[in-house]
Design a protein around this motif. Structure first.
Motif, PDB file in Angstrom:
ATOM      1  N   UNK A 112      67.897  56.246  59.632  1.00 39.13           N
ATOM      2  CA  UNK A 112      68.045  54.901  59.063  1.00 39.13           C
ATOM      3  C   UNK A 112      68.454  53.892  60.140  1.00 39.13           C
ATOM      4  N   UNK A 113      69.323  54.345  61.052  1.00 39.32           N
ATOM      5  CA  UNK A 113      69.791  53.462  62.124  1.00 39.32           C
ATOM      6  C   UNK A 113      68.651  53.050  63.043  1.00 39.32           C
ATOM      7  N   UNK A 114      67.701  53.941  63.297  1.00 33.98           N
ATOM      8  CA  UNK A 114      66.602  53.644  64.209  1.00 33.98           C
ATOM      9  C   UNK A 114      65.786  52.442  63.759  1.00 33.98           C
ATOM     10  N   UNK A 115      65.854  52.155  62.477  1.00 34.56           N
ATOM     11  CA  UNK A 115      65.112  50.997  61.967  1.00 34.56           C
ATOM     12  C   UNK A 115      65.715  49.676  62.464  1.00 34.56           C
TER      13      UNK A 115
ATOM     14  N   UNK B  42      62.413  43.924  56.231  1.00 30.39           N
ATOM     15  CA  UNK B  42      61.814  43.230  55.085  1.00 30.39           C
ATOM     16  C   UNK B  42      62.823  42.754  54.037  1.00 30.39           C
ATOM     17  N   UNK B  43      64.073  43.145  54.158  1.00 27.94           N
ATOM     18  CA  UNK B  43      65.064  42.809  53.133  1.00 27.94           C
ATOM     19  C   UNK B  43      65.971  41.682  53.650  1.00 27.94           C
TER      20      UNK B  43
ATOM     21  N   UNK C  15      72.442  33.834  53.691  1.00 29.23           N
ATOM     22  CA  UNK C  15      72.390  33.427  55.091  1.00 29.23           C
ATOM     23  C   UNK C  15      71.043  33.696  55.758  1.00 29.23           C
ATOM     24  N   UNK C  16      70.129  34.384  55.066  1.00 20.98           N
ATOM     25  CA  UNK C  16      68.793  34.625  55.609  1.00 20.98           C
ATOM     26  C   UNK C  16      68.680  35.792  56.567  1.00 20.98           C
ATOM     27  N   UNK C  17      69.772  36.528  56.802  1.00 19.48           N
ATOM     28  CA  UNK C  17      69.729  37.659  57.723  1.00 19.48           C
ATOM     29  C   UNK C  17      68.861  38.776  57.148  1.00 19.48           C
ATOM     30  N   UNK C  18      68.063  39.436  58.044  1.00 22.18           N
ATOM     31  CA  UNK C  18      67.163  40.493  57.602  1.00 22.18           C
ATOM     32  C   UNK C  18      67.723  41.877  57.844  1.00 22.18           C
TER      33      UNK C  18
END
Length: 454
Positions: free
Chosen positions: A50-53, A60-61, A66-69
């Protein structure tokens, strides 16, 4: 659950022993899976995946606030707690709450003392591998974060962010009691002790408490007479940097705080407030023994030594004790011979300004002290006191040989020469010797022909 394996630390049950062993990594801090990009460690391979993402460009989320992805929905949900203030994970030891379970696990190590990540250079232990990586910069000197305004570099991003508030003037942490703003949470926490009266730092020597560790360190210099800060202009030394800075204003003449009544200037606002008491007559500090009142706490503390007899300032030469540092400083001139107060008329030097003032009366024939019995006048109060013993008949200094009494010890010493035959004063003309200086002066008139009495 039949044949379930139970965790001894959190009582969680597992169906297989292998699952229990993997779970135990969360308690002991074991992280065998490391990211090849940033080196971060993980207890589970799924967490590493999961961290590698976070290193990929796919996020996409997005946070609607605040608009952070984020690469995963779970990370977005955890992030939303920064906006909602939700902290569902609480410590069962101290009750502190956290927004993430991993933060709670990290916090628990402060109670267990577990520091599984050791520095190969100095051996210092850390609760997280990331903290160890940041620590290594103290050995390598690496400072990857630089300020865009002044160019100063920092080894940690948080340190840079706190530094930026110097340029922006941002003080996001406000005191709930007085409303004063602070640039750092820690500074606010220390400030709050002013209102709570909490003084957790205790002096091992005298037991005095302090709200800040720095204040305790400065205080300890009183016991060990340490003065590490010296003025580059006059060489005077001080126990704290703030005391040195205040002193330097004496040389620069900087007095930005003016009294509205008399116009006198002061280097600090606190000094101006104390000075105003001279105009208002306010004396908030009173002596518990005699009731005398003082405008300044320091004056009261010095006054109390009259009652206690405390003389904490000792002369290094003769060992004589003094109740005030300033009095000791003046006394030391007896040993050094320093006489900084010079008479403008005859050039004679004096150790004390009061002595110079008394001396000036010789030139101007001033005799402000008069005897209330016979009216005779004197240049100094001490001379008047000596004279009054003539009227009172007080002769406390007795001669051991003939029993004659004298008002002063000096007079007794001169009298003793009549028994010892000591004549220390000799005439430069005929070499005749005299036991007293006055006798020599009168004898000199036989050579000079001086007749002062017409």
């Amino acid at each position: 659950m039949e044949n379930a394996e139970k965790c001894d630390m959190c009582d969680r049950e597992f169906s297989r022993d292998s699952d229990l062993k993997i779970h135990m990594r969360t308690h002991i801090g074991d992280k065998p899976y490391y990211c090849g990009v940033c080196g971060k460690g993980f207890s589970y391979i799924s967490n590493l995946q999961n961290h590698m993402r976070t290193h990929s460009a796919k996020k996409p989320n997005f946070c609607e606030v605040c608009g952070k992805g984020f690469s995963r929905v779970g990370l977005l949900q955890i992030h939303m707690r920064t906006h909602t203030g939700d902290k569902p994970h609480d410590c069962n030891v101290c009750g502190n709450r956290f927004s993430q379970h991993s933060s709670l696990q990290s916090h628990m190590r402060t109670h267990t003392g577990d520091n599984p990540y050791d520095c190969d250079v100095c051996g210092k232990g850390f609760t997280h591998h990331g903290n160890l990586q940041i620590h290594m910069r103290t050995h390598t000197g690496d400072k990857p974060h630089d300020c865009d305004v002044c160019g100063k570099r920092f080894s940690q991003l948080g340190a840079l962010q706190r530094h930026m508030r110097i340029h922006t003037g941002d003080k996001p942490f406000d005191c709930d009691v007085c409303g004063k703003g602070f640039s750092e949470q820690g500074t606010l926490h220390k400030h709050s002790r002013i209102h709570t009266g909490n003084k957790p730092y205790i002096c091992d020597v005298c037991g005095k408490g302090f709200s800040h560790p720095g204040n305790l360190q400065t205080h300890m210099r009183i016991h060990y007479d340490e003065k590490p800060y010296d003025c580059n202009i006059c060489g005077k030394r001080f126990k704290s940097h703030s005391s040195l800075q205040r002193h330097k204003k004496i040389h620069t003449g900087d007095n930005p705080y003016d009294c509205d009544v008399c116009g006198k200037g002061f280097t600090h606002h606190g000094n101006l407030q104390i000075h105003m008491r001279t105009h208002t007559g306010d004396k908030p500090h009173d002596c518990d023994v005699c009731g005398k009142r003082f405008s300044q706490l320091g004056a009261l503390q010095r006054h109390m030594r009259i009652h206690t007899g405390d003389k904490p300032f000792d002369c290094d030469v003769c060992g004589k004790g003094f109740s005030e540092q300033g009095t000791l400083h003046k006394h030391s001139r007896i040993h050094t011979g320093n006489k900084p107060y010079i008479c403008d008329v005859c050039g004679k030097g004096f150790s004390y300004p009061g002595n110079l003032q008394t001396h000036m009366r010789i030139h101007y024939d001033e005799k402000p002290y008069d005897c209330n019995i016979c009216g005779k006048r004197f240049k100094s109060h001490s001379s008047l006191q000596r004279h009054k013993k003539i009227h009172t008949g007080d002769n406390p200094h007795d001669c051991d040989v003939c029993g004659k009494g004298f008002t002063h010890h000096g007079n007794l010493q001169r009298h003793m020469r009549t028994h010892t035959g000591d004549k220390p004063h000799d005439c430069d003309v005929c070499c005749k010797r005299f036991s007293q200086l006055g006798n020599l002066q009168r004898h000199m008139r036989t050579h000079t022909g001086d007749k002062p009495y017409d």
